[in-house]
Design an enzyme around this catalytic site. Structure first.
Site, short mmCIF file in Angstrom:
data_model
loop_
_atom_site.label_atom_id
_atom_site.label_comp_id
_atom_site.label_asym_id
_atom_site.label_seq_id
_atom_site.Cartn_x
_atom_site.Cartn_y
_atom_site.Cartn_z
N HIS A 1 0.82 -1.22 0.00
CA HIS A 1 0.00 0.00 0.00
C HIS A 1 0.84 1.27 0.00
O HIS A 1 0.35 2.33 0.35
CB HIS A 1 -0.95 -0.01 1.21
CG HIS A 1 -1.99 -1.09 1.14
ND1 HIS A 1 -2.68 -1.56 2.24
CD2 HIS A 1 -2.45 -1.82 0.09
CE1 HIS A 1 -3.52 -2.52 1.87
NE2 HIS A 1 -3.40 -2.70 0.57
N ASN B 1 -2.36 -13.39 15.59
CA ASN B 1 -3.25 -12.25 15.76
C ASN B 1 -3.79 -12.22 17.18
O ASN B 1 -4.01 -13.27 17.79
CB ASN B 1 -4.40 -12.31 14.74
CG ASN B 1 -5.05 -10.96 14.50
OD1 ASN B 1 -5.50 -10.29 15.42
ND2 ASN B 1 -5.07 -10.54 13.24
C1 BV8 Z 1 -8.19 -2.63 -5.40
C2 BV8 Z 1 -3.10 2.69 2.70
C3 BV8 Z 1 -8.81 -2.97 -7.66
C4 BV8 Z 1 -3.37 4.11 2.94
C5 BV8 Z 1 -5.05 1.19 2.69
C6 BV8 Z 1 -16.57 -2.78 -2.37
C7 BV8 Z 1 -16.62 -1.44 -2.71
C8 BV8 Z 1 -15.47 -0.72 -3.07
C9 BV8 Z 1 -14.23 -1.33 -3.08
C10 BV8 Z 1 -14.18 -2.66 -2.72
C11 BV8 Z 1 -15.33 -3.38 -2.40
N1 BV8 Z 1 -14.97 -4.65 -2.10
C12 BV8 Z 1 -13.64 -4.74 -2.23
C13 BV8 Z 1 -13.15 -3.54 -2.60
C14 BV8 Z 1 -11.77 -3.24 -2.85
C15 BV8 Z 1 -11.11 -2.55 -1.69
C16 BV8 Z 1 -11.40 -3.31 -0.41
O1 BV8 Z 1 -10.86 -4.36 -0.15
N2 BV8 Z 1 -12.29 -2.79 0.42
C17 BV8 Z 1 -12.72 -3.51 1.61
C18 BV8 Z 1 -12.61 -2.58 2.81
C19 BV8 Z 1 -14.11 -4.02 1.38
N3 BV8 Z 1 -9.71 -2.60 -2.00
C20 BV8 Z 1 -9.13 -1.67 -2.74
O2 BV8 Z 1 -9.73 -0.68 -3.12
C21 BV8 Z 1 -7.72 -1.93 -3.15
N4 BV8 Z 1 -7.57 -1.79 -4.55
O3 BV8 Z 1 -8.91 -3.53 -5.02
O4 BV8 Z 1 -7.96 -2.33 -6.72
C22 BV8 Z 1 -10.05 -2.16 -7.77
C23 BV8 Z 1 -9.99 -0.88 -8.29
C24 BV8 Z 1 -11.20 -0.14 -8.40
C25 BV8 Z 1 -12.41 -0.64 -7.92
C26 BV8 Z 1 -12.44 -1.93 -7.36
C27 BV8 Z 1 -11.23 -2.67 -7.30
C28 BV8 Z 1 -6.79 -0.93 -2.48
C29 BV8 Z 1 -6.88 -1.03 -0.98
C30 BV8 Z 1 -5.83 -0.18 -0.33
C31 BV8 Z 1 -6.44 0.66 0.75
N5 BV8 Z 1 -5.39 1.39 1.46
N6 BV8 Z 1 -4.11 1.88 3.30
C32 BV8 Z 1 -3.39 4.50 4.37
O5 BV8 Z 1 -3.07 3.74 5.27
O6 BV8 Z 1 -3.72 5.69 4.58
S1 BV8 Z 1 -5.90 -0.04 3.51
C33 BV8 Z 1 -6.06 0.04 5.22
O7 BV8 Z 1 -6.45 -1.27 5.61
C34 BV8 Z 1 -4.85 0.15 6.01
O8 BV8 Z 1 -4.00 1.11 5.56
C35 BV8 Z 1 -4.23 -1.22 6.01
O9 BV8 Z 1 -3.14 -1.24 5.15
C36 BV8 Z 1 -5.33 -2.10 5.50
C37 BV8 Z 1 -5.50 -3.39 6.14
O10 BV8 Z 1 -5.83 -3.26 7.50
P1 BV8 Z 1 -5.07 -4.14 8.56
O11 BV8 Z 1 -3.64 -3.92 8.37
O12 BV8 Z 1 -5.57 -5.51 8.50
O13 BV8 Z 1 -5.48 -3.41 9.91
P2 BV8 Z 1 -6.80 -3.62 10.82
O14 BV8 Z 1 -6.84 -2.47 11.74
O15 BV8 Z 1 -7.98 -3.89 10.02
O16 BV8 Z 1 -6.51 -4.95 11.64
C38 BV8 Z 1 -5.50 -5.02 12.62
C39 BV8 Z 1 -5.44 -6.45 13.12
O17 BV8 Z 1 -4.35 -6.58 14.01
C40 BV8 Z 1 -6.68 -6.90 13.89
O18 BV8 Z 1 -7.04 -8.20 13.45
C41 BV8 Z 1 -6.22 -6.95 15.35
O19 BV8 Z 1 -6.86 -7.97 16.09
C42 BV8 Z 1 -4.76 -7.25 15.19
N7 BV8 Z 1 -3.88 -6.78 16.27
C43 BV8 Z 1 -3.95 -5.64 17.02
N8 BV8 Z 1 -2.90 -5.55 17.84
C44 BV8 Z 1 -2.15 -6.66 17.63
C45 BV8 Z 1 -2.77 -7.45 16.65
N9 BV8 Z 1 -2.27 -8.62 16.24
C46 BV8 Z 1 -1.11 -9.03 16.80
N10 BV8 Z 1 -0.43 -8.33 17.75
C47 BV8 Z 1 -0.93 -7.14 18.19
N11 BV8 Z 1 -0.26 -6.45 19.14
#
Ligand code: BV8
Ligand code: ZN
Length: 244
Positions: free
Chosen positions: A122, A216
Site C-alpha cells: 500500500h 493475531n
Molecule cells: C483494489 C493505505 C482494484 C493508505 C489502505 C466494495 C466497494 C469498493 C471497493 C471494494 C469493495 N470490495 C472490495 C473492494 C476493494 C477494496 C477493499 O478491499 N475494500 C474492503 C474494505 C471491502 N480494496 C481496494 O480498493 C484496493 N484496490 O482492489 O484495486 C479495484 C480498483 C477499483 C475498484 C475496485 C477494485 C486498495 C486497498 C488499499 C487501501 N489502502 N491503506 C493509508 O493507510 O492511509 S488499507 C487500510 O487497511 C490500512 O491502511 C491497512 O493497510 C489495511 C488493512 O488493514 P489491517 O492492516 O488488516 O489493519 P486492521 O486495523 O484492520 O486490523 C488489525 C489487526 O491486528 C486486527 O485483526 C487486530 O486484532 C490485530 N492486532 C492488534 N494488535 C495486535 C494485533 N495482532 C497481533 N499483535 C498485536 N499487538
C-alpha cells in the site's frame, strides 16, 4: 496457554524446515510500537471515514484535508520505533534461505528494524508522488507544507500510498505473488483480513501447497482456514519463535 505453546513450537519447527517463507503483515504488528490500527478498538476508521480521507475522490475534493490527515500521521509515526515483533522478523530473515515480508503498512517500521526484502503493498507514508509528472521521492519532512508541490514541475504532490478504489502497483503485485507462489510457509500477522487483495493472499499460498500460520490478537475470518492460528500479541509471540 499450553495449546498456544504447542502452536508456537509447531511454527518454530516449520520455520526451521522452510526454504521459502512469505510473511504478510498488517497494522497489528505495529500496534505495540504505538501506531494506531484501523478497525479495532481505537482504530483510525472508528474515528474517521476512509471515504473522506483515503480515496482519490477525497483528494480531488479536498486535498488540504487529506494532506492534513497524512501530516498528522507523519507526526504521530515519526518518533516511533520498531517493536520486538519487527526485530524478530528481521532476525528470522537471516535464518531462512528466501524470506519476504509483504506488508500492508505504510509506516516504514520493517525497514527500520532491518528487514531487507520488503514488499510494500500500500505504498509508504514517507514517499511523495507528483500528481502531474509522477516523479517519486522520499520526503521525511514533518510536517510537509499544507499543500506540498513538486520540485520538478510545481504541481501538487500526493502521498505515495494506495487509496481505496485504486489499483496496486503491478510490479509490487508481481513481487508479492512471486513470494506467495514459491513459499512453503506463509505467516499472516496482525491483519484483520478485510482489505483486498491482501486479504486473500494467505488462502492463495495455501492453495499453492504452503502451510499458513496466523498470529493475531483476535480471531479473523481465516483463523479456522489456516493450518496454525496463534492468539496473542505479535511483539510477544514472534520473539518466542527464535528461542532454542
Ligand atoms: C483494489 C493505505 C482494484 C493508505 C489502505 C466494495 C466497494 C469498493 C471497493 C471494494 C469493495 N470490495 C472490495 C473492494 C476493494 C477494496 C477493499 O478491499 N475494500 C474492503 C474494505 C471491502 N480494496 C481496494 O480498493 C484496493 N484496490 O482492489 O484495486 C479495484 C480498483 C477499483 C475498484 C475496485 C477494485 C486498495 C486497498 C488499499 C487501501 N489502502 N491503506 C493509508 O493507510 O492511509 S488499507 C487500510 O487497511 C490500512 O491502511 C491497512 O493497510 C489495511 C488493512 O488493514 P489491517 O492492516 O488488516 O489493519 P486492521 O486495523 O484492520 O486490523 C488489525 C489487526 O491486528 C486486527 O485483526 C487486530 O486484532 C490485530 N492486532 C492488534 N494488535 C495486535 C494485533 N495482532 C497481533 N499483535 C498485536 N499487538
Ligand atoms: Zn511534477
Amino acid at each position: 496457554m499450553a495449546e498456544q505453546q504447542d502452536q508456537i513450537d509447531r511454527l518454530r519447527e516449520k520455520i526451521r524446515q522452510a526454504k521459502n517463507v512469505a510473511v504478510l503483515t498488517g497494522a497489528g504488528i505495529s500496534a505495540e510500537s504505538g501506531v494506531p490500527t484501523f478497525r479495532g478498538e481505537g482504530g483510525l476508521w472508528k474515528q474517521f471515514r476512509a471515504v473522506d480521507l483515503a480515496t482519490p475522490e477525497a483528494f480531488s475534493r479536498d486535498s488540504r484535508l487529506v494532506w492534513e490527515f497524512y501530516n498528522w500521521r507523519r507526526e504521530l509515526i515519526a518518533p516511533l520505533s520498531p517493536n520486538p515483533g519487527h526485530y524478530a522478523l528481521a532476525e528470522i530473515e537471516n535464518l531462512v534461505p528466501n524470506f519476504t515480508v509483504i506488508t500492508q503498512n505504510i509506516d516504514g517500521l520493517h525497514r527500520k528494524a532491518g528487514s531487507k526484502r520488503i514488499v510494500e503493498l500500500h505504498g509508504n507514508l514517507w514517499w511523495v508522488r507528483c500528481t502531474r509528472c509522477e516523479s517519486l521521492r522520499e520526503d521525511l519532512r514533518v510536517p510537509l507544507p499544507e499543500l506540498p508541490t513538486c520540485e520538478s514541475c510545481g504541481a501538487l504532490l500526493r502521498p505515495h500510498v494506495v487509496w481505496f478504489g485504486e489499483m496496486l502497483d503491478p510490479a509490487v503485485m508481481d513481487a508479492a505473488y512471486e513470494a506467495i507462489s514459491n513459499c512453503d510457509l506463509m505467516m499472516v500477522i496482525g491483519t484483520s483480513g478485510t482489505v483486498q487483495p491482501a486479504a486473500s493472499m494467505g488462502v492463495q499460498a495455501k492453495r499453492n501447497g504452503a502451510s499458513v500460520a496466523e498470529i493475531n490478537l483476535d480471531p479473523t475470518p481465516y483463523s479456522d482456514v489456516y493450518d496454525i492460528a496463534i492468539s496473542g500479541k505479535s511483539g510477544e509471540i514472534l520473539p518466542r519463535l527464535l528461542q532454542a
